[in-house]
Write a protein that holds these residues in place. Structure first.
Motif, short mmCIF file in Angstrom:
data_model
loop_
_atom_site.label_atom_id
_atom_site.label_comp_id
_atom_site.label_asym_id
_atom_site.label_seq_id
_atom_site.Cartn_x
_atom_site.Cartn_y
_atom_site.Cartn_z
N MET A 49 49.08 33.74 5.25
CA MET A 49 48.79 33.80 6.88
C MET A 49 47.68 34.80 6.75
O MET A 49 46.85 35.08 5.25
CB MET A 49 50.22 34.90 7.50
CG MET A 49 51.65 33.84 7.70
SD MET A 49 52.79 35.06 8.27
CE MET A 49 51.96 35.94 9.79
N SER A 50 46.60 34.52 7.84
CA SER A 50 46.09 35.28 7.98
C SER A 50 45.77 36.77 7.38
O SER A 50 47.11 37.50 8.45
CB SER A 50 45.14 35.49 8.80
OG SER A 50 45.33 35.78 10.20
N ASP A 51 44.92 37.58 7.61
CA ASP A 51 45.10 38.98 7.68
C ASP A 51 45.07 40.09 8.90
O ASP A 51 45.77 40.92 9.07
CB ASP A 51 44.22 39.92 6.60
CG ASP A 51 44.05 39.97 5.25
OD1 ASP A 51 44.95 39.10 4.79
OD2 ASP A 51 43.03 39.39 5.02
N GLY B 239 46.89 42.74 11.37
CA GLY B 239 45.96 43.28 12.09
C GLY B 239 44.46 43.68 11.75
O GLY B 239 44.27 44.44 12.57
N GLN B 240 44.41 43.33 10.88
CA GLN B 240 43.01 43.30 10.60
C GLN B 240 42.32 41.90 9.39
O GLN B 240 42.84 40.95 9.64
CB GLN B 240 42.97 43.96 8.96
CG GLN B 240 43.09 45.95 9.53
CD GLN B 240 43.23 46.23 7.65
OE1 GLN B 240 41.98 46.67 7.73
NE2 GLN B 240 43.99 47.75 8.11
N ILE B 241 40.43 42.39 9.62
CA ILE B 241 40.73 40.60 9.54
C ILE B 241 40.18 40.59 7.70
O ILE B 241 40.37 39.17 7.44
CB ILE B 241 38.64 40.66 10.22
CG1 ILE B 241 38.68 40.78 11.47
CG2 ILE B 241 38.51 39.69 9.56
CD1 ILE B 241 38.02 40.39 12.59
N ASP B 242 39.51 41.33 7.11
CA ASP B 242 40.04 41.04 5.61
C ASP B 242 40.48 42.31 4.58
O ASP B 242 39.64 42.86 4.89
CB ASP B 242 38.89 41.28 5.56
CG ASP B 242 38.22 39.87 4.07
OD1 ASP B 242 39.25 39.28 3.44
OD2 ASP B 242 37.35 40.58 3.46
N LEU B 243 41.38 42.23 4.46
CA LEU B 243 42.18 42.92 3.69
C LEU B 243 42.63 42.41 2.15
O LEU B 243 43.63 41.21 2.28
CB LEU B 243 43.17 43.78 4.93
CG LEU B 243 44.60 44.92 3.77
CD1 LEU B 243 43.75 46.14 4.28
CD2 LEU B 243 45.51 44.95 4.72
N GLU C 2 43.00 35.78 -0.91
CA GLU C 2 42.20 35.97 -2.10
C GLU C 2 43.60 36.73 -2.60
O GLU C 2 43.58 37.51 -4.18
CB GLU C 2 41.46 37.43 -1.49
CG GLU C 2 41.97 38.17 -0.62
CD GLU C 2 41.49 37.76 0.97
OE1 GLU C 2 41.92 38.79 1.65
OE2 GLU C 2 41.37 36.67 1.15
N ASP C 3 45.13 37.51 -2.02
CA ASP C 3 46.61 38.33 -2.28
C ASP C 3 46.81 37.08 -2.85
O ASP C 3 47.55 37.68 -3.89
CB ASP C 3 46.50 37.80 -1.01
CG ASP C 3 45.91 39.36 -0.06
OD1 ASP C 3 45.15 40.06 -0.12
OD2 ASP C 3 46.24 38.61 1.55
N TYR C 4 46.64 35.70 -3.45
CA TYR C 4 47.36 35.11 -3.47
C TYR C 4 46.11 34.82 -5.23
O TYR C 4 46.81 35.08 -6.61
CB TYR C 4 46.59 32.86 -3.32
CG TYR C 4 47.78 32.46 -2.62
CD1 TYR C 4 48.88 32.22 -2.75
CD2 TYR C 4 47.68 33.15 -1.05
CE1 TYR C 4 50.36 31.83 -2.23
CE2 TYR C 4 48.44 32.82 0.17
CZ TYR C 4 49.98 31.81 -0.78
OH TYR C 4 50.75 31.18 0.57
N ALA D 76 36.77 36.50 1.89
CA ALA D 76 37.09 34.86 2.24
C ALA D 76 38.55 34.45 2.82
O ALA D 76 38.88 35.52 3.29
CB ALA D 76 37.69 35.29 0.26
N SER D 77 38.53 33.72 3.61
CA SER D 77 39.96 33.89 4.41
C SER D 77 40.64 32.58 3.81
O SER D 77 40.78 32.17 2.14
CB SER D 77 39.13 32.74 5.69
OG SER D 77 38.54 31.44 4.93
N ASN D 78 41.82 32.03 4.21
CA ASN D 78 42.82 30.82 3.28
C ASN D 78 42.55 29.82 3.20
O ASN D 78 41.12 29.01 3.38
CB ASN D 78 43.91 30.80 4.47
CG ASN D 78 44.67 32.45 4.85
OD1 ASN D 78 45.04 32.95 4.66
ND2 ASN D 78 45.19 31.69 6.32
#
Length: 252
Positions: free
Chosen positions: A127-129, A134-138, A154-156, A250-252
């Motif tokens: 899922m997107s940040d 509610g933030q674009i890149d966390l 990036e969380d993965y 970075a995005s998904n």
């Protein structure tokens, strides 16, 4: 009873020391004193994709990684305490992460890497940040990601990086790589682990691990190790649609 409590506390403290994996800030500061030329020369043959890099001493990407490291300090203590008293641990995320680490430790080589890649991919929903926080890149640390049960690429990558480190993979053999998708036009982060001299990418988009030399339609932009955030300085376009990195997001 008092002796047992003291014993658990001492064990937890020792585990916290053993689990500490982030280098001291002084080491990071010293590394940034290298000139770009020297950094590129030193790292040309050891990084994923075999490309030269230069160390970044400032910038948003570096700030994000330093922020993750600070949160990891707290999580290492929490993991150590839970590892010392699993029955009394109240953190479901910590117990889940410890289970991943335990299973990985029981395996060796490629099987260890594959176990972590598979376990984290299955434990976290993509899922997107923006949708989650509610933030674009966390950038989030592993326990925060597992507590949510969701994250973006990036969380993965961060969770896999930390899990492999705690499972016994040397820090020198682990990286986080941020690449640009030359077809989709977005940035993407993966963990990378070196096995028998070859770098394998651990991607949330697939269960199979792919060697860096076999990655297609991506342009490597940045690589992160335990102490530094680096930028590839001579990354060639992999496809005609390749573009320069406009921003380290970075995005998904």
């Amino acid at each position: 009873m008092g002796i047992s409590v003291q014993s658990r506390a001492l064990r937890a403290f020792m585990l916290a020391c053993a689990l500490a994996w982030c280098g001291p800030s002084a080491e990071l500061g010293a590394a940034t004193l290298l000139s770009p030329g020297a950094a590129a020369l030193i790292r040309k043959s050891v990084e994923p994709f075999g490309l030269a890099t230069t160390i970044l001493s400032e910038g948003g990407l570096r700030d994000k990684w330093l922020g993750v490291q600070r949160r990891l300090d707290d999580e290492m203590v929490q993991l150590a305490l839970c590892d010392g008293d699993r029955d009394g641990c109240v953190s479901t995320a910590a117990l889940q992460f410890l289970a991943v680490i335990d299973t990985a430790k029981a395996r060796e080589g490629r099987a260890r890497l594959g176990e972590v890649n598979r376990a984290i991919n299955l434990a976290v929903k993509s899922m997107s940040d923006l949708a989650i926080y509610g933030q674009i890149d966390l950038w989030t640390s592993p326990l925060a990601t597992l507590a949510k049960g969701a994250g973006d690429c990036e969380d993965y990558a961060i969770a896999k990086y930390v899990a492999l480190r705690l499972a016994g993979v040397p820090a020198d053999d682990l990286r986080i790589v941020i690449m640009h998708d030359t077809i989709g036009g977005e940035d993407h982060a993966v963990a990378a682990a070196r096995l028998e001299g070859r770098w394998l990418t651990l991607d949330n988009r697939r269960m199979a691990m792919v060697e860096d030399s076999d990655v297609r339609n991506y342009r490597p932009g940045f690589v992160i190790d335990q102490n530094n955030v680096m930028q590839y300085v001579d990354a060639p376009p992999i496809a005609a649609a390749a573009t320069d990195f406009a921003a380290p997001v970075a995005s998904n």
